[in-house]
Design an enzyme around this catalytic site. Structure first.
Site, PDB file in Angstrom:
ATOM      1  CD  GLU A 131     101.366 -93.494  72.046  1.00  0.00           C
ATOM      2  OE1 GLU A 131     100.873 -92.414  71.617  1.00  0.00           O
ATOM      3  OE2 GLU A 131      99.705 -93.903  72.560  1.00  0.00           O
ATOM      4  CD  GLU A 155     105.345 -86.375  67.940  1.00  0.00           C
ATOM      5  OE1 GLU A 155     106.502 -87.668  67.535  1.00  0.00           O
ATOM      6  OE2 GLU A 155     106.139 -85.068  67.295  1.00  0.00           O
ATOM      7  CG  HIS A 176      93.193 -82.803  69.425  1.00  0.00           C
ATOM      8  ND1 HIS A 176      94.129 -83.329  70.852  1.00  0.00           N
ATOM      9  CD2 HIS A 176      93.157 -83.196  68.718  1.00  0.00           C
ATOM     10  CE1 HIS A 176      95.251 -84.233  70.041  1.00  0.00           C
ATOM     11  NE2 HIS A 176      93.832 -83.597  68.325  1.00  0.00           N
TER      12      HIS A 176
END
Length: 699
Positions: A9, A86, A346
């Site tokens: 990103e 996302e 996570h």
């Protein structure tokens, strides 16, 4: 040589990853999302199973063009976007845009940007997780349906620029409800009574005994008359020790940070907003230049609700603790997640390399980067350390029918507190309510003698207004939103003018109260706490492959559409009038009105558009300007919204300071203006004269 294109990103992340990749690898950044629903229309086909219509985000054309060119040259494209929904969605959009086949592409993810993590990710390529993409799509479509349906209605019935949202409206309601609790609160009188007692009648050390109740049962004192009655009993009856208990109390180390706890702790300890915390955490995750190491990711991924840490990281921390502090400082079992909606894939937020302690990297980081990194590093190491241990003493005393208590605790082993500062509030909680003065050796039936007493009238207090920290904590407890939404939600309700921050506490504006009341009347489910939490849990099930996203949206929209049509039909038009100030427009003579803008409130002429005169609203501190003496110091805001203090005679007088001046007090050394800074319970007062070293701390 085979060519591989790696897509991430951000440029910072690209720079850090690039150093860990062998020859033949090229890294390109998307600069965030590349496709989204259109801004100009709903972008959802309500007649065709809620099919979304995605468009390229404005400004991303050149990035996509370059990406397509590089992808054509590559033998393999690795999608290395963030390890969450996302990130999965961004990878899915890129794969669709580039028409990538499964043979020519792979999805890789890493929770920390280190050499081992990047190379292990490349070895463990996988396909795009469609259930995660669907979960993100469902959330995005649901939010779009709510926002793009209700907001135009508010524009039509009230005024332009208003908005409603699935999470923001609930967060606003929380602040409004708290304000109503405060307004409805009826304060009650009560009294406290403390005795200063000792073993000897005339001399010797004393300690504090607190009134507890009657005949062993806790009972508050309601009036001064009751206090005096108890004091009369103490003066006329012996005060005897009933029981003495000695023991040990353990204080467990805190868990490593999640997104929520990091935002809360950074607010309390560093005075960071949630936005600032996440921005700096992003920098620490994506990689910073550290002397001798180059660009390196310093923390793991910062959007997580998990407290789990990997065995490798845990072992590294334990080795560091044993070598630095000794074996006795090692903690016990690994922490485990609790709660049904925790994303256990996570890890918690931790340092990627415990050997990079804050002192090692301090010179390579900016001040705020260092402070946040130190907070995360300290918390991570502390989470693997031993309990703090206190020796405790508690004494029960009786005088006639009245009971008194005294307690004391002495820290005998710091444990994790060797590394992590609990803070004043937490320390008080850990040690219990301590008596003043050391409790001597006592036994049952020992007489005690009152030397002094302290009685104080108090009144019960309403619940406190939310700060950013307590709002995030409550949102998490209620299941409102997710780690990635806490900060954007707070920013949105502020920007819309629904809430304002006064002394770092949220208060709803009249507009916020009105919008909330309208939402409760016409869209009750949207602002219902339980409904919102249940919807979050349902959306999580999509990620687990438990249900089709279209079914969830369809079920929701069926009732929502009815509410929307009803509101459009019966909601009356509301005219909001801006409050009139006592300031006259110096251009046309009209009385100026108070408006809300991007950077807070300001004065504007009601004659707009004929008269476009505006003024800032200033708070006069009533302190003469130390430079020109004709003007006075007022509170102002910079273009970025930061508060500063300047002279009313600007631009003729350029006096300006960032810290708040102290009223009615001069520097005792040089008589210059005093300034104050600090937060919570401690304020530092210092001299504004650079050549004077006067400083004092004030509770």
């Amino acid at each position: 040589m085979a060519k591989t294109l790696v897509i991430v990103e951000s440029p910072a992340k690209a720079k850090t990853i690039n150093k860990y990749l062998p020859k033949g690898y090229t890294v390109q950044a998307t600069m965030g999302h590349v496709r989204d629903l259109p801004k100009s229309k709903l972008g959802i086909d309500l007649e065709n199973d809620f099919e979304p219509s995605y468009v390229t985000i404005r400004g991303k054309g050149d990035i996509l063009k370059k990406m397509k060119s590089e992808a054509k040259k590559a033998d393999l494209v690795l999608l290395a976007t963030d390890p969450d929904r996302e990130g999965e969605a961004i990878s899915w959009h890129i794969a669709n845009y580039l028409n990538l086949t499964k043979e020519k592409s792979g999805r890789i993810e890493f929770h920390e940007i280190t050499k081992n993590a990047v190379r292990n990710a490349i070895k463990n390529q996988r396909e795009i997780h469609q259930d995660l993409v669907d979960a993100q799509q469902a959330r995005r479509i649901l939010d779009r349906l709510v926002g793009y349906s209700i907001s135009p209605l508010l524009w039509k019935k009230i005024k332009k620029g208003l908005s409603a949202g699935r999470v923001q409206s609930v967060a606003t309601r929380m602040i409004v409800d708290r304000e109503k609790e405060i307004l409805d609160f009826v304060s009650k009188e009560y009294w406290t009574l403390q005795l200063e007692v000792g073993k000897q009648q005339d001399q010797g050390d004393t300690f504090t005994a607190r009134y507890h109740g009657i005949k062993g049962k806790k009972k508050d004192i309601a009036s001064e008359e009751e206090v005096n009655k108890i004091l009369e009993a103490v003066k006329t009856h012996p005060l005897l020790v009933v029981d003495v208990k000695k023991g040990k109390k353990n204080r467990k180390p805190p868990n490593p940070f999640t997104t929520s706890t990091l935002q809360q702790e950074a607010f309390k300890k560093l005075n960071f907003t949630t936005k600032k915390t996440m921005s700096i955490a992003q920098q620490l995750y994506e990689g910073l230049n550290v002397t001798g190491r180059g660009s390196i990711g310093l923390i793991t991924y910062m959007r997580t609700d998990s407290i789990r840490i990997s065995d490798e990281a845990r072992n590294q921390a334990r080795n560091y603790i044993e070598q630095t502090f000794g074996k006795e400082y090692l903690g016990g079992a690994a922490v485990k997640n609790k709660g049904k909606n925790i994303q256990d894939a996570h890890e918690a937020i931790r340092a990627t390399d415990v050997m990079l302690d804050p002192r090692t990297v301090k010179d390579s980081l900016k001040r705020d980067q260092y402070r946040l990194y130190k907070l995360i590093w300290d918390r991570f190491v502390a989470s693997q350390m031993a309990n703090g241990v206190y020796d405790t003493t508690s004494v029960d005393m009786q005088c006639d029918i009245y009971g008194f208590k005294a307690s004391d605790s002495q820290l005998v082993f710091k444990g994790f507190m060797k590394t992590y500062d609990l803070g004043e509030d937490e320390e008080d909680e850990a040690e219990g309510s301590k008596s003043k003065g050391k409790i001597p050796e006592l036994a049952a039936n020992d007489p005690l003698y009152m030397k002094k007493f302290d009685k104080e009238q108090k009144f019960t207090q309403p619940p406190p207004r939310y700060t950013e920290a307590t709002l995030v904590k409550t949102m998490e407890e209620k299941g409102i939103g997710r780690p990635s939404t806490y900060s954007p939600t707070i920013q949105t309700i502020r920007a819309r003018g629904y809430v304002e921050s006064v002394d770092k506490k949220f208060q709803p504006t009249e507009l916020g109260i009105m919008i909330t009341e309208l939402m409760e009347e016409y869209f009750k489910s949207i602002v219902d706490y339980d409904f919102t939490a249940d919807m979050e849990a349902t959306l999580d099930k999509i990620a687990d492959g438990g249900t089709r996203w279209q079914e969830i949206i369809g079920h929701f929209y069926k009732d929502f559409e009815k509410d929307l049509k009803h509101a459009e039909k019966v909601m009356e038009k509301i005219v909001i009038e801006d409050p009139v100030s006592d300031v006259q427009c110096d251009k046309c003579g009209r009385m100026m009105v108070i408006k809300n803008g991007r950077y807070g409130k300001f004065l504007a002429c009601p004659g707009f558009p004929e008269c476009r005169n505006t003024k800032t609203i200033v708070e006069d501190l009533g302190i003469p300007c130390p430079e020109c003496e004709d003007g006075s110091i007022v509170q102002k805001k910079s273009k970025k919204g930061r508060i500063f203090y300047g002279c009313t005679n600007y631009p003729d007088c350029n006096f300006m300071v960032w810290d708040k001046p102290v009223k009615d007090e001069k520097c005792p050394k040089c008589s210059s203006l005093l300034l104050q800074k600090g937060y919570s319970k401690m304020t530092k007062i210092y001299c504004s004269n650079d050549e004077c070293d006067f400083v004092k701390k004030k509770e």
